[in-house]
Write a protein that holds these residues in place. Structure first.
Motif, mmCIF file in Angstrom:
data_model
loop_
_atom_site.group_PDB
_atom_site.id
_atom_site.type_symbol
_atom_site.label_atom_id
_atom_site.label_comp_id
_atom_site.label_asym_id
_atom_site.label_seq_id
_atom_site.Cartn_x
_atom_site.Cartn_y
_atom_site.Cartn_z
ATOM 1 N N SER A 1 0.946 -1.007 -0.041
ATOM 2 C CA SER A 1 0.001 -0.110 0.342
ATOM 3 C C SER A 1 1.160 1.048 -0.178
ATOM 4 O O SER A 1 0.146 2.299 -0.048
ATOM 5 C CB SER A 1 -0.954 0.257 1.027
ATOM 6 N N THR A 2 2.231 1.055 0.149
ATOM 7 C CA THR A 2 3.125 2.628 0.334
ATOM 8 C C THR A 2 4.209 2.229 -0.647
ATOM 9 O O THR A 2 3.855 2.676 -1.714
ATOM 10 C CB THR A 2 3.487 2.233 1.439
ATOM 11 N N ALA A 3 5.286 1.922 -0.432
ATOM 12 C CA ALA A 3 6.276 1.451 -1.488
ATOM 13 C C ALA A 3 5.663 0.414 -2.839
ATOM 14 O O ALA A 3 6.836 1.494 -4.170
ATOM 15 C CB ALA A 3 7.791 1.047 -0.980
ATOM 16 N N LEU A 4 5.346 -0.733 -2.889
ATOM 17 C CA LEU A 4 5.360 -0.888 -3.652
ATOM 18 C C LEU A 4 3.989 -0.681 -4.589
ATOM 19 O O LEU A 4 3.146 -1.411 -5.448
ATOM 20 C CB LEU A 4 5.419 -2.244 -3.814
ATOM 21 N N SER A 5 2.720 0.778 -4.479
ATOM 22 C CA SER A 5 1.707 0.044 -4.901
ATOM 23 C C SER A 5 2.309 1.317 -6.704
ATOM 24 O O SER A 5 3.077 1.369 -6.429
ATOM 25 C CB SER A 5 1.367 1.969 -4.027
ATOM 26 N N VAL A 6 0.796 0.438 -7.302
ATOM 27 C CA VAL A 6 0.981 0.449 -8.560
ATOM 28 C C VAL A 6 1.401 2.738 -8.615
ATOM 29 O O VAL A 6 1.689 2.188 -9.369
ATOM 30 C CB VAL A 6 -0.703 0.221 -9.159
ATOM 31 N N PRO A 7 0.830 3.341 -8.350
ATOM 32 C CA PRO A 7 1.349 4.658 -8.531
ATOM 33 C C PRO A 7 3.102 5.066 -8.158
ATOM 34 O O PRO A 7 3.541 4.861 -9.168
ATOM 35 C CB PRO A 7 0.708 5.244 -7.379
ATOM 36 N N ALA A 8 3.151 4.672 -6.947
ATOM 37 C CA ALA A 8 4.969 4.389 -6.391
ATOM 38 C C ALA A 8 5.664 3.136 -7.939
ATOM 39 O O ALA A 8 6.739 4.376 -8.700
ATOM 40 C CB ALA A 8 5.578 3.428 -5.501
ATOM 41 N N LEU A 9 5.118 2.492 -8.362
ATOM 42 C CA LEU A 9 5.656 1.622 -9.160
ATOM 43 C C LEU A 9 5.792 2.580 -11.016
ATOM 44 O O LEU A 9 6.225 2.013 -12.131
ATOM 45 C CB LEU A 9 5.076 0.164 -9.577
ATOM 46 N N ARG A 10 4.347 3.638 -11.125
ATOM 47 C CA ARG A 10 4.357 3.681 -12.305
ATOM 48 C C ARG A 10 5.785 4.966 -12.157
ATOM 49 O O ARG A 10 6.143 5.398 -13.837
ATOM 50 C CB ARG A 10 3.284 4.392 -12.703
ATOM 51 N N ARG A 11 5.799 5.580 -11.693
ATOM 52 C CA ARG A 11 6.995 6.489 -11.481
ATOM 53 C C ARG A 11 8.410 5.832 -12.599
ATOM 54 O O ARG A 11 9.324 6.851 -12.432
ATOM 55 C CB ARG A 11 7.627 6.814 -10.301
ATOM 56 N N LEU A 12 8.285 4.160 -12.692
ATOM 57 C CA LEU A 12 9.483 3.745 -13.098
ATOM 58 C C LEU A 12 9.291 4.321 -15.076
ATOM 59 O O LEU A 12 10.639 2.952 -15.398
ATOM 60 C CB LEU A 12 9.485 1.952 -12.598
ATOM 61 N N GLY A 13 8.582 4.462 -15.224
ATOM 62 C CA GLY A 13 8.672 4.873 -16.727
ATOM 63 C C GLY A 13 8.302 3.869 -17.820
ATOM 64 O O GLY A 13 7.209 3.002 -17.249
ATOM 65 N N ASN A 14 9.003 3.580 -18.351
ATOM 66 C CA ASN A 14 8.757 2.134 -19.245
ATOM 67 C C ASN A 14 9.432 0.913 -18.672
ATOM 68 O O ASN A 14 8.735 -0.616 -19.451
ATOM 69 C CB ASN A 14 9.378 2.941 -20.845
ATOM 70 N N LEU A 15 9.944 0.774 -17.599
ATOM 71 C CA LEU A 15 10.415 -0.037 -16.602
ATOM 72 C C LEU A 15 8.867 -0.763 -15.851
ATOM 73 O O LEU A 15 8.956 -1.823 -15.284
ATOM 74 C CB LEU A 15 11.334 -0.073 -15.942
ATOM 75 N N ARG A 16 7.923 -0.058 -15.859
ATOM 76 C CA ARG A 16 6.684 -0.686 -15.211
ATOM 77 C C ARG A 16 6.326 -1.881 -16.584
ATOM 78 O O ARG A 16 5.818 -2.692 -15.279
ATOM 79 C CB ARG A 16 5.910 1.424 -15.343
#
Length: 175
Positions: A142-157
């Motif tokens: 719900s924090t570090a590995l949330s989808v919005p947090a992972l979206r910040r990885l760009g295309n690596l998502r």
């Protein structure tokens, strides 16, 4: 630490205290009713030994592991798509499960305090270990590995999304 994480931690602390206190009060009322109201209908049949068995049963039946595996798989699918609604649904679900686990731990803590005060029973935290692991897992989801947090990885998502889709079923098998 973001404001959302701080707020979640506050909610978790309050949930733990409220459920521990509520359990303690509830069990003392049951004790008082059983001692002084045993001849009243339905009150004399209140089970005083049922609550402790509930915690290990709820924790060990795999509900939290199943929810975590499905959540990881759904997060992987969400990373391949673009939907703020799905992202929010996954965050809310992870936070809700985190709060439910904390409520369960509060119940167990309140019950342990009750047993300590009334029967001088030894505190045994081993049955709660799966719940503590699930709590940490859902807190991270719900924090570090949330989808919005992972979206910040760009295309690596997209790579992370495919990995999460594969990892979800493996988590179910491992746990």
């Amino acid at each position: 630490m973001s404001q959302d994480t701080t707020d979640l931690l506050k909610v978790l602390a309050v949930t733990l205290l409220v459920f521990a206190g509520g359990t303690l009060v509830m069990l003392y009322i049951i004790l008082l009713l059983a001692q002084y109201g045993a001849n009243l209908p339905m009150i004399g049949s209140l089970p005083l030994n049922a609550p402790p068995e509930l915690v290990p049963i709820l924790v060990s039946n795999g509900v939290f592991a199943t929810l975590a595996a499905v959540h990881v798989t759904a997060s992987g699918l969400a990373l391949l798509l673009t939907s703020n609604t799905i992202d929010m649904a996954l965050i809310i679900a992870a936070k809700a499960v985190t709060v439910v686990i904390m409520a369960l731990l509060g119940f167990a803590g309140g019950h342990m305090v009750y047993l300590q005060l009334t029967e001088n029973a030894a505190l045994n935290l081993n049955p709660l270990l799966p719940a503590l692991i699930a709590l940490i897992g859902f807190l991270v989801l719900s924090t570090a590995l949330s989808v919005p947090a992972l979206r910040r990885l760009g295309n690596l998502r997209f790579v992370v999304g495919v990995a999460a889709i594969v990892l979800g079923p493996l988590l179910l098998i491992w746990f």
